[in-house]
Design an enzyme around this catalytic site. Sequence first.
Site, PDB file in Angstrom:
ATOM      1  N   ARG A   1       0.840  -1.192   0.000  1.00 13.41           N
ATOM      2  CA  ARG A   1       0.000   0.000   0.000  1.00 13.41           C
ATOM      3  C   ARG A   1       0.882   1.251   0.000  1.00 13.41           C
ATOM      4  NH1 ARG A   1      -3.861  -1.544   4.986  1.00 13.41           N
ATOM      5  NH2 ARG A   1      -1.885  -2.504   5.656  1.00 13.41           N
TER       6      ARG A   1
ATOM      7  N   TYR B   1      -1.128   4.520  10.566  1.00 14.39           N
ATOM      8  CA  TYR B   1      -1.520   3.570  11.605  1.00 14.39           C
ATOM      9  C   TYR B   1      -0.329   3.380  12.534  1.00 14.39           C
ATOM     10  CZ  TYR B   1      -5.677   2.198   8.916  1.00 14.39           C
ATOM     11  OH  TYR B   1      -6.872   2.202   8.246  1.00 14.39           O
TER      12      TYR B   1
ATOM     13  N   HIS C   1      -0.873   1.565  16.135  1.00 11.60           N
ATOM     14  CA  HIS C   1      -1.118   0.355  16.942  1.00 11.60           C
ATOM     15  C   HIS C   1      -0.056   0.223  18.033  1.00 11.60           C
ATOM     16  CE1 HIS C   1      -4.215  -0.845  14.131  1.00 11.60           C
ATOM     17  NE2 HIS C   1      -3.364  -0.793  13.135  1.00 11.60           N
TER      18      HIS C   1
ATOM     19  N   GLU D   1      -6.028   4.867  13.655  1.00 14.17           N
ATOM     20  CA  GLU D   1      -6.971   3.966  14.330  1.00 14.17           C
ATOM     21  C   GLU D   1      -7.677   4.585  15.514  1.00 14.17           C
ATOM     22  OE1 GLU D   1      -2.948   3.015  16.258  1.00 14.17           O
ATOM     23  OE2 GLU D   1      -3.687   3.495  14.252  1.00 14.17           O
TER      24      GLU D   1
END
Length: 371
Positions: free
Chosen positions: A15, A94, A96, A118
Amino acid sequence: MLIGVPKEIKNNEYRVGLVPDSVRELVSQRHDVIVQRGAGSAIGFDDAAYQHVGASIVDTVDEVFNSADMIVKVKEPQPQECRMLRKEQVLFTYLHLAPDPEQASLLQASGCVAIAYETVTSPRGGLPLLSPMSEVAGRMAIQAGATSLEISQGGSGVLLGGVPGVAPAKVVVLGGGVVGTNAVRVAMGMGADVVVIDRSIERLYQLDLQFGSKIKTIYSTVAAVEQYVQAADLVIGAVLVPGGSAPRLVRRDMLCHMRPGSVMVDVSIDQGGCFETSRPTTHENPTYVVDGVVHYCVANMPGGVPRTSTVALNNARLPFVLALANLGYRQALRQDVHLMAGLNVCRGFLTHPMVAAALQKEYTPAEIMIA
């Protein structure tokens, strides 16, 4: 503002942070964009497409990090990327952080401003930058589970939808949020016998209205999870605590009561996983077996369909990127409490309560850091 888009370096991650259409929007509002050579080529966005809309192509990741005011990525920065970040440089990706204390420490040490997709919220209480990937992951979870049930993959040899005269597979979905709903939709469409377990009666009611008698909705208790997981052919872990570690709902001692070759897909693995026996895997080596049960725990599952995932994420993310670029991070966060909810690390401080709690570190409110 100068926005930088590096090439992703996580295992099998294709991506890209910005697609050419998003770059065109930024350039039209007088921002500069630099893109690392080949960043989007694997999914059909070649360097010429970026240059055509006004981006500059640079050869190395060092040039991106050294020049850009804001870095736009997809996956959490790897250690070598964290070390390239500098004080007050904005990182939008992102993160996390809850299961990743090393990354959190490196981001704090850099002094950067790290905003996590997120934990950005919406006025209706949703997670608008997590939802597109959750939709993809939920649908992929059933595909992955169906493949893993094949005997050649170590599974029990059960066809998800069965055939006339043969019962379909039993699918249990833990969590009725975006991931769970999309998993239910695909599993139901393939003809499986579907049970969804959630602790929200309201959410179970909504799922019942949406899918009717084609699925079973069960209130989450320890006993219910135990009963349905042990009888399942395929279990999808789809629970989420925004910013925090996923609760461990499936204990190891349950596995010995499951049929050998049953499959568990842990979509919650980015937040630590909701099965006691979960550990992150990759698209190259997606599964492993514990006590006869196949585990699929790929940490960047939507990366398996990177073009679809990239475009879906860009559609949701572009308004926030424009706000950060047009206003600067302080003003953009002041004006939008939902974007401010995405601030996880700011100039050395942890600014999200769930992240700080998961890491057992001191929490500093985001409002203080941008005042």
